[in-house]
Design an enzyme around this catalytic site. Sequence first.
Site, PDB file in Angstrom:
ATOM      1  N   TYR A 141     133.161  75.332 -45.642  1.00 14.34           N
ATOM      2  CA  TYR A 141     133.996  74.970 -44.160  1.00 14.34           C
ATOM      3  C   TYR A 141     133.858  73.505 -44.140  1.00 14.34           C
ATOM      4  O   TYR A 141     134.511  72.950 -43.686  1.00 14.34           O
ATOM      5  CB  TYR A 141     132.923  75.545 -43.192  1.00 14.34           C
ATOM      6  CG  TYR A 141     133.537  77.116 -42.742  1.00 14.34           C
ATOM      7  CD1 TYR A 141     134.244  77.910 -43.722  1.00 14.34           C
ATOM      8  CD2 TYR A 141     133.075  77.568 -41.533  1.00 14.34           C
ATOM      9  CE1 TYR A 141     134.369  79.179 -43.460  1.00 14.34           C
ATOM     10  CE2 TYR A 141     133.240  78.854 -41.397  1.00 14.34           C
ATOM     11  CZ  TYR A 141     133.891  79.787 -42.378  1.00 14.34           C
ATOM     12  OH  TYR A 141     134.216  80.974 -41.955  1.00 14.34           O
ATOM     13  N   ASP A 252     130.191  89.000 -37.502  1.00  9.72           N
ATOM     14  CA  ASP A 252     131.353  89.561 -36.962  1.00  9.72           C
ATOM     15  C   ASP A 252     131.203  91.315 -36.837  1.00  9.72           C
ATOM     16  O   ASP A 252     131.445  91.949 -36.133  1.00  9.72           O
ATOM     17  CB  ASP A 252     132.870  89.272 -37.307  1.00  9.72           C
ATOM     18  CG  ASP A 252     133.285  87.977 -36.089  1.00  9.72           C
ATOM     19  OD1 ASP A 252     132.517  87.188 -35.870  1.00  9.72           O
ATOM     20  OD2 ASP A 252     134.233  87.875 -36.229  1.00  9.72           O
TER      21      ASP A 252
END
Length: 363
Positions: A141, A252
């Site tokens: 990221y 998630d």
Amino acid sequence: MTKKILILPGDGIGPEIVAQAEKVLTYLINERGLNLDIDHGLLGGCAVDAAGVPLPDETLAKAKESAAVLLGAVGGPKWESIERALRPERGLLAIRSALGLFANLRPAVLFPQLAEASSLKAEYVSNLDIMIVRELTGGIYFGEPRGIRTLDDGQRQGYNTLVYSESEIERIARVAFDVAAKRQGRVCSVDKANVLEATELWREVVSDIARDYPDIELQHMYVDNAAMQLVRTPKQFDVLLTTNLFGDILSDLASMLTGSIGMLPSASLASDGTGMYEPIHGSAPDIAGQDVANPLATILSLSMLLRYSLAEVKLADQIEQAVSQVLSKGLRTKDIYSDGTSCIGTNEMGDAVVSALKVVCVA
Ligand code: NAD
């Protein structure tokens, strides 16, 4: 001097869910003697609209002056095609980086009342309690170079860089081992060491650090297997230690074991004690403004804030008890609704937690 909490509602459902956590915080300040000042700021798409950038200097300055930050969520279709550097998610990455928030703790805990709402059968998830420790300020990221370039043959190519230095791996590994020492004493480090050199180093460094923690049992697992095992036998895990990207995805996945992504809080911590707290979900533009979003992940994030940044362990416990009582009363937002329970809106859920907290605090 009175400590300050900075609240960043963000975009989409952010303002709706944060307002419920703020009700809880205001109750604690007004009725329970919690000595805190609340300030607000802009981050994400709302900041782009108001100030032209996703992380205004003023927001960062306020965050640095605060004891902790409570964040809703950022992003949405309105800002998806603006210049990449100005997108809301870049503001989020920038504030994590600027505050040095390298350690992201994501507890995946099943409230027993929600066993029916889990994607798995109750027997697989009863008493589920996993702590995901995700590296937050490194990896793919943040790695450079990154971008979309045009090749000699005229086609475009997207590229990102996965980088981890030994010190980045060491500090997140130590967090995971320390967390495990206060739990069941087991760390499963998740990588893709068979394919990605950066995570081959990850595995080596984690193994080295493990020698300092002889009482902790360390296991390594490839990320594809970890995803499968989380659905097959999730209760085998105690602490899951992983990279920025893998942790984003696996948490998630783990959220659905607990009933809904609307149930999972998180804490992002720096080595100097700074903390930012937010639900793990995004801004859910598909349900924004409808009073249906689940505010419990944000309220539980406030509980983590009180626990980790303010050492208000009793109040943090009481918020969790209040959430549990609300669920025991059968009150549910739409995402966790099941037959025989009552479906209520975002606002009503916030009010219900405050009411339950009043009872818990007196008891
Ligand atoms: P999302 O988490 O916003 O939503 C995924 C699904 O979960 C949607 O169906 C949504 O309605 C549901 N959902 C999420 N939170 C909920 C809640 N509290 N209650 C009930 N249902 C809930 O992920 P997405 O749709 O992939 O992303 C939407 C936007 O959020 C994008 O702009 C993305 O970049 C951004 N995002 C931000 C963060 C953050 O701020 N930390 C994290 C992830 C995504």
